[in-house]
Design a protein around this motif. Structure first.
Motif: not given
Length: 454
Positions: A2-6, A41-51, A53-62
């Motif tokens: 995931q890339s969040h340029p802002e 997390l909303r400061q990232y925009g409509p979605s944000a990078p989250v973890e 569980a340890p080692g399990v990454e995802a993008e969360l839509v808020t």
């Protein structure tokens, strides 16, 4: 990726500073104040990078609108987790606690296209045959039995003693479980959600469901399991087991959380103060409040982009998990000015699109009746602890209380006469000793059946 340029650098105060650009959704801090985390997390925009569980990454839509975009666009956002790139590349710990909720199973939840339609139709057709009057009567029986276990004590944990067990016992009846299989099903589901002997619990649950499927193929009855085996989609035994796992999990965990969160509101929020004996409308309102503001499954609906895609300025790579925050989307500040114009059911607590929860109507009915039965049986019930002392179960997916201690005037269990109504209360004096004194989770179903046969 995931890339969040802002936000190449997290904003001041953002928890992503402490977690390599990813905010943790596991642990007590998130469980204690999830909406504060969603706000950051909303400061990232409509979605944000989250973890997750340890080692399990995802993008969360808020964001509410973006969540609908993902949920309603299966051609771009697939549900089949065999697309999960990090798992396929060996970058996800195989003992991760979130894998059972994310790894592929041959059922409607993890399928797409024609296969999803085939599996989904078997579920919706079977659930459509559930008699709501029969369901209501059984909720009444189970509620009376459970209240009877603690009513003479004058105190109870409304999670462990009531809300956690009631959906399991109700669904045992819906799925046509005999005593021995039903006991193992309760043990298995409880163990998985409690995290106690989870591996053993999963084995016990799987074997119990295999036996249940075999039994219903030989001797079908008037129950969901039998209807699934008879559906024209021709489910295999493996598909049957995994459909049942999903149905039971989807019917028990959210229902438990709705019951406890709504009870918390009814017993602590001044908006709901009043006569519990006439609380029908209040219960409906409290459940609706929970579904909008404290979604029982807070973050789930995992999707995998079939190609690189952009949402809200963030570029999402093919095969990277995109998780819907039902809790954050429902409380999206963008809805604040127009939410009163939305339907009461416009919340996303049950999902949306082709994978919307098929069991939402029976689950809501069970929760509503369970709450009404408890409040009517114990009209002076109140919380035994201040609300600020209550704690929430850690975990990325659910919004669930650890415990909900309550107190009330002790009630002597009533003796049930032969042929008593399904709405009779309490364990009878001549019930088996294990019923009167309380039982281990592994014996709840057979104990309930023994009580009902007296």
């Amino acid at each position: 990726m995931q890339s969040h340029p802002e936000f190449q650098t997290p904003p001041p105060g953002c928890p992503a500073h402490a977690d390599g650009m990813r905010t943790s959704l596991h642990g007590p801090e998130f469980a204690a104040a999830p909406h504060a985390v969603y706000a950051r997390l909303r400061q990232y925009g409509p979605s944000a990078p989250v973890e997750l569980a340890p080692g399990v990454e995802a993008e969360l839509v808020t964001d509410y609108a973006t969540a609908l975009q993902v949920l309603q666009n299966p051609d771009v956002f697939a549900r089949d987790s065999r697309r999960w790139r990090a798992l396929n590349e060996g970058r996800v710990p195989l003992d991760s606690p979130v894998l059972p909720m994310m790894m592929y199973r041959p059922n409607a939840l993890f399928s797409d296209g024609a296969e999803h339609m085939r599996l989904r139709q078997s579920v919706t057709a079977s659930l459509a045959r559930v008699d709501t009057h029969r369901l209501g009567r059984h909720v009444g029986r189970v509620a009376a039995y459970l209240v009877g276990q603690f009513s003479s004590r004058g105190r109870a944990d409304l999670v462990a003693d009531y809300a956690q067990l009631l959906p399991l016992l109700v669904f045992n009846d819906l799925f046509g479980c005999p005593e021995e299989i039903g006991d193992r099903l309760v043990f298995g589901i409880s163990g998985i959600f409690d995290g106690v002997e989870a591996e053993k619990a999963n084995e016990v649950l799987t074997e119990a469901l295999r036996e249940l499927v075999a039994l219903k193929r030989r001797s079908p009855g008037d129950d969901v399991t039998s209807w699934l085996t008879q559906h024209p989609s021709g489910l295999s035994d493996e598909e049957m087991v995994h459909q049942l796992v999903t149905l039971i999990a989807a019917g028990t965990e959210p229902t438990q959380n709705i019951i406890t969160s709504a009870l918390l509101l009814l017993l602590s929020d001044e908006r709901y103060a009043g006569d519990h004996n006439a609380a029908g409308l209040l219960v409906d309102d409290a459940i609706n409040d929970v579904l909008w503001n404290s979604a029982p499954i807070a973050n789930y609906g995992v999707h995998y982009p079939v190609r690189e895609v952009e949402i809200g300025g963030a570029k999402l790579a093919a095969g990277d998990p995109v998780v819907i925050s039902f809790a954050a989307a429902n409380t999206d500040p963008a809805l604040s000015t127009g939410r009163q114009m939305l339907s009461k059911r416009a919340h996303l607590a049950w999902g949306a699109g082709p994978h919307a929860c098929p069991a939402k109507d029976p689950a809501t009915l069970v929760a509503n009746l369970a709450i009404e039965k408890l409040l009517n049986s114990l009209p002076d019930i109140e919380l035994a602890l201040p609300t600020e002392s209550l704690t929430w179960r850690p975990g990325p997916f659910h919004r669930a209380l650890e415990a909900l201690p309550a107190r009330f005037t002790p009630v002597r269990p009533e003796r049930r006469s032969p042929g008593a109504s399904a709405w009779g209360q309490g364990a009878p004096e001549n019930a088996p000793a294990q019923v009167q004194s309380g039982t281990q989770k592994g014996k709840w179903w057979s104990s309930f059946l023994s009580w009902w046969k007296v």
